[in-house]
Design an enzyme around this catalytic site. Sequence first.
Site, mmCIF file in Angstrom:
data_model
loop_
_atom_site.group_PDB
_atom_site.id
_atom_site.type_symbol
_atom_site.label_atom_id
_atom_site.label_comp_id
_atom_site.label_asym_id
_atom_site.label_seq_id
_atom_site.Cartn_x
_atom_site.Cartn_y
_atom_site.Cartn_z
ATOM 1 N N ALA A 74 -28.845 21.322 -50.504
ATOM 2 C CA ALA A 74 -27.399 21.160 -50.312
ATOM 3 C C ALA A 74 -26.651 22.225 -51.089
ATOM 4 O O ALA A 74 -27.175 22.821 -52.040
ATOM 5 C CB ALA A 74 -26.955 19.775 -50.797
ATOM 6 N N GLN A 75 -25.417 22.428 -50.680
ATOM 7 C CA GLN A 75 -24.443 23.165 -51.474
ATOM 8 C C GLN A 75 -23.924 22.121 -52.461
ATOM 9 O O GLN A 75 -23.317 21.140 -52.047
ATOM 10 C CB GLN A 75 -23.344 23.674 -50.514
ATOM 11 C CG GLN A 75 -22.350 24.653 -51.088
ATOM 12 C CD GLN A 75 -21.554 24.155 -52.275
ATOM 13 O OE1 GLN A 75 -21.731 24.658 -53.395
ATOM 14 N NE2 GLN A 75 -20.705 23.166 -52.084
ATOM 15 N N TYR A 140 -16.762 18.326 -51.044
ATOM 16 C CA TYR A 140 -18.172 18.009 -51.299
ATOM 17 C C TYR A 140 -18.441 16.523 -51.021
ATOM 18 O O TYR A 140 -19.448 16.165 -50.408
ATOM 19 C CB TYR A 140 -18.528 18.372 -52.747
ATOM 20 C CG TYR A 140 -19.909 17.930 -53.174
ATOM 21 C CD1 TYR A 140 -21.037 18.641 -52.781
ATOM 22 C CD2 TYR A 140 -20.086 16.794 -53.964
ATOM 23 C CE1 TYR A 140 -22.312 18.220 -53.180
ATOM 24 C CE2 TYR A 140 -21.341 16.383 -54.366
ATOM 25 C CZ TYR A 140 -22.453 17.098 -53.968
ATOM 26 O OH TYR A 140 -23.697 16.679 -54.359
ATOM 27 N N ARG A 264 -8.002 17.436 -66.688
ATOM 28 C CA ARG A 264 -7.956 18.238 -65.451
ATOM 29 C C ARG A 264 -7.521 17.371 -64.281
ATOM 30 O O ARG A 264 -8.028 16.249 -64.124
ATOM 31 C CB ARG A 264 -9.337 18.829 -65.146
ATOM 32 C CG ARG A 264 -9.748 19.890 -66.139
ATOM 33 C CD ARG A 264 -11.064 20.495 -65.775
ATOM 34 N NE ARG A 264 -12.129 19.492 -65.690
ATOM 35 C CZ ARG A 264 -13.403 19.785 -65.464
ATOM 36 N NH1 ARG A 264 -13.773 21.035 -65.287
ATOM 37 N NH2 ARG A 264 -14.320 18.832 -65.407
ATOM 38 N N GLY A 266 -7.458 15.821 -60.765
ATOM 39 C CA GLY A 266 -8.522 15.575 -59.775
ATOM 40 C C GLY A 266 -9.803 15.030 -60.368
ATOM 41 O O GLY A 266 -10.690 14.628 -59.623
HETATM 42 N N1 LIG Z 1 -27.376 16.611 -59.698
HETATM 43 C C1 LIG Z 1 -26.676 15.507 -59.469
HETATM 44 O O1 LIG Z 1 -26.104 14.902 -60.370
HETATM 45 C C2 LIG Z 1 -26.594 14.945 -58.057
HETATM 46 C C3 LIG Z 1 -25.859 13.775 -57.866
HETATM 47 C C4 LIG Z 1 -25.768 13.243 -56.590
HETATM 48 C C5 LIG Z 1 -26.427 13.851 -55.528
HETATM 49 N N2 LIG Z 1 -27.116 14.991 -55.729
HETATM 50 C C6 LIG Z 1 -27.774 15.598 -54.570
HETATM 51 O O2 LIG Z 1 -29.131 15.870 -54.900
HETATM 52 C C7 LIG Z 1 -29.578 17.021 -54.186
HETATM 53 C C8 LIG Z 1 -30.233 18.012 -55.146
HETATM 54 O O3 LIG Z 1 -29.245 18.443 -56.092
HETATM 55 P P1 LIG Z 1 -29.633 19.302 -57.395
HETATM 56 O O4 LIG Z 1 -28.715 18.842 -58.475
HETATM 57 O O5 LIG Z 1 -31.105 19.270 -57.601
HETATM 58 O O6 LIG Z 1 -29.136 20.755 -56.963
HETATM 59 P P2 LIG Z 1 -29.902 22.167 -56.890
HETATM 60 O O7 LIG Z 1 -28.870 23.199 -56.576
HETATM 61 O O8 LIG Z 1 -30.744 22.371 -58.104
HETATM 62 O O9 LIG Z 1 -30.862 21.965 -55.631
HETATM 63 C C9 LIG Z 1 -30.475 22.244 -54.318
HETATM 64 C C10 LIG Z 1 -31.552 23.079 -53.680
HETATM 65 O O10 LIG Z 1 -31.228 23.296 -52.299
HETATM 66 C C11 LIG Z 1 -31.448 24.664 -51.973
HETATM 67 N N3 LIG Z 1 -30.533 24.999 -50.868
HETATM 68 C C12 LIG Z 1 -29.190 25.113 -50.905
HETATM 69 N N4 LIG Z 1 -28.693 25.428 -49.698
HETATM 70 C C13 LIG Z 1 -29.767 25.527 -48.854
HETATM 71 C C14 LIG Z 1 -29.912 25.835 -47.486
HETATM 72 N N5 LIG Z 1 -28.846 26.112 -46.725
HETATM 73 N N6 LIG Z 1 -31.152 25.839 -46.948
HETATM 74 C C15 LIG Z 1 -32.248 25.564 -47.713
HETATM 75 N N7 LIG Z 1 -32.162 25.277 -49.036
HETATM 76 C C16 LIG Z 1 -30.938 25.251 -49.597
HETATM 77 C C17 LIG Z 1 -31.153 25.429 -53.258
HETATM 78 O O11 LIG Z 1 -31.752 26.706 -53.293
HETATM 79 C C18 LIG Z 1 -31.703 24.473 -54.307
HETATM 80 O O12 LIG Z 1 -33.064 24.722 -54.576
HETATM 81 C C19 LIG Z 1 -28.369 17.566 -53.450
HETATM 82 O O13 LIG Z 1 -28.420 17.121 -52.115
HETATM 83 C C20 LIG Z 1 -27.193 16.941 -54.176
HETATM 84 O O14 LIG Z 1 -26.070 16.793 -53.315
HETATM 85 C C21 LIG Z 1 -27.216 15.564 -56.966
#
Ligand SMILES: NC(=O)c1ccc[n+]([C@@H]2O[C@H](COP(=O)([O-])OP(=O)(O)OC[C@H]3O[C@@H](n4cnc5c(N)ncnc54)[C@H](O)[C@@H]3O)[C@@H](O)[C@H]2O)c1
Length: 306
Positions: A74-75, A140, A264, A266
């Site tokens: 994800a982004q 987001y 901040r 928001g």
């Molecule tokens: N970290 C948190 O607190 C949290 C909370 C809620 C949900 N999430 C969800 O958990 C998931 C993982 O988050 P994270 O914190 O590990 O983030 P992260 O950025 O470390 O991991 C995301 C990964 O997805 C890859 N990626 C991004 N865009 C891509 C694309 N278009 N195609 C293929 N790969 C792509 C990135 O290279 C990265 O390795 C996400 O879906 C995020 O929305 C995270």
Amino acid sequence: MKAIVTGGAGFIGSHLVEALLAKGINVQVIDNLSTGNPDYLPPGVPLHRMDIRSEDVRALLLRERPDVVFHHAAQVDVQRSVSDPGADASVNIAGTANLVHACAQASVQKIIYASSCAVYGDLQTTLVHEDDPTQPISFYGISKLAPESYLRVFHRLYGLNYTILRYANVYGPRQTPKGEGGVVAIFLDRLRKGLPLIVYGDGEQTRDFVYVKDVVKANLAAIHRGDRHTVQIGTAASVSVNRLVQQLQALHGVPIAVMREPERAGDIRHSCLSNAKAYEQLGWTADYDLVQGLKSTYEYEMRTAE
Ligand SMILES: NC(=O)c1ccc[n+]([C@@H]2O[C@H](COP(=O)([O-])OP(=O)(O)OC[C@H]3O[C@@H](n4cnc5c(N)ncnc54)[C@H](O)[C@@H]3O)[C@@H](O)[C@H]2O)c1
């Protein structure tokens, strides 16, 4: 069993890959490495450097025929979603639709989706439950919520099984300061650089911090349980930013400089997720409290700084 983890080279995804491997599950990764790091992957795990929006995803899934797909790509930068909503929606919504369509075509048995407490927005309730209204206050939040509906409709149209996991603020080793819920990662990054921690407002805003290994445990439980359910993964404990600073202070030993800045606009004031349904549907409870989780994260971050 064969599994694919999208975003497997990222923070949460890479911990999940390690755990799947340890269980003897054949695991492969799809990641475009936009924020991920291939060094986070255990040796020998196939990495398909691929965008989830690409046509190649279908060909890969049809060839590999995984039983289960864990969708973490994800982004994840909330500020970026505000400055470039189109790019955020493209990855999180269109990318997920492309991936889930490919899963249906490849007869994947189950997809487990990493959703977020950002789908609720600022609900002003002390404890959020899964059936509370979803009113995102960032793009987001919208782009994490929309895929949940895609999964429900893909199930209706194609019978594709799923579990949606809505995470609280995840923290742990390898988290980048830029991602969602990154206050722990931001503080540790500034500590390593010898910079003061910045606390906005009175510091009494609260979050529900869940350790990454507990999030992994929920994903493993969802392989065989929680079918077609949306389940929150959090500790149901509110921790203020001031308390987080105190805990870090205790770990760091020497005094930490703190800079106070105005609140901040928001920012969500309080966010805490009930985990009753996680227990009921997945048999899940958190193993780590903040003291234990923060200690391992702190030790990891200080080690990698050496
Ligand atoms: N970290 C948190 O607190 C949290 C909370 C809620 C949900 N999430 C969800 O958990 C998931 C993982 O988050 P994270 O914190 O590990 O983030 P992260 O950025 O470390 O991991 C995301 C990964 O997805 C890859 N990626 C991004 N865009 C891509 C694309 N278009 N195609 C293929 N790969 C792509 C990135 O290279 C990265 O390795 C996400 O879906 C995020 O929305 C995270």
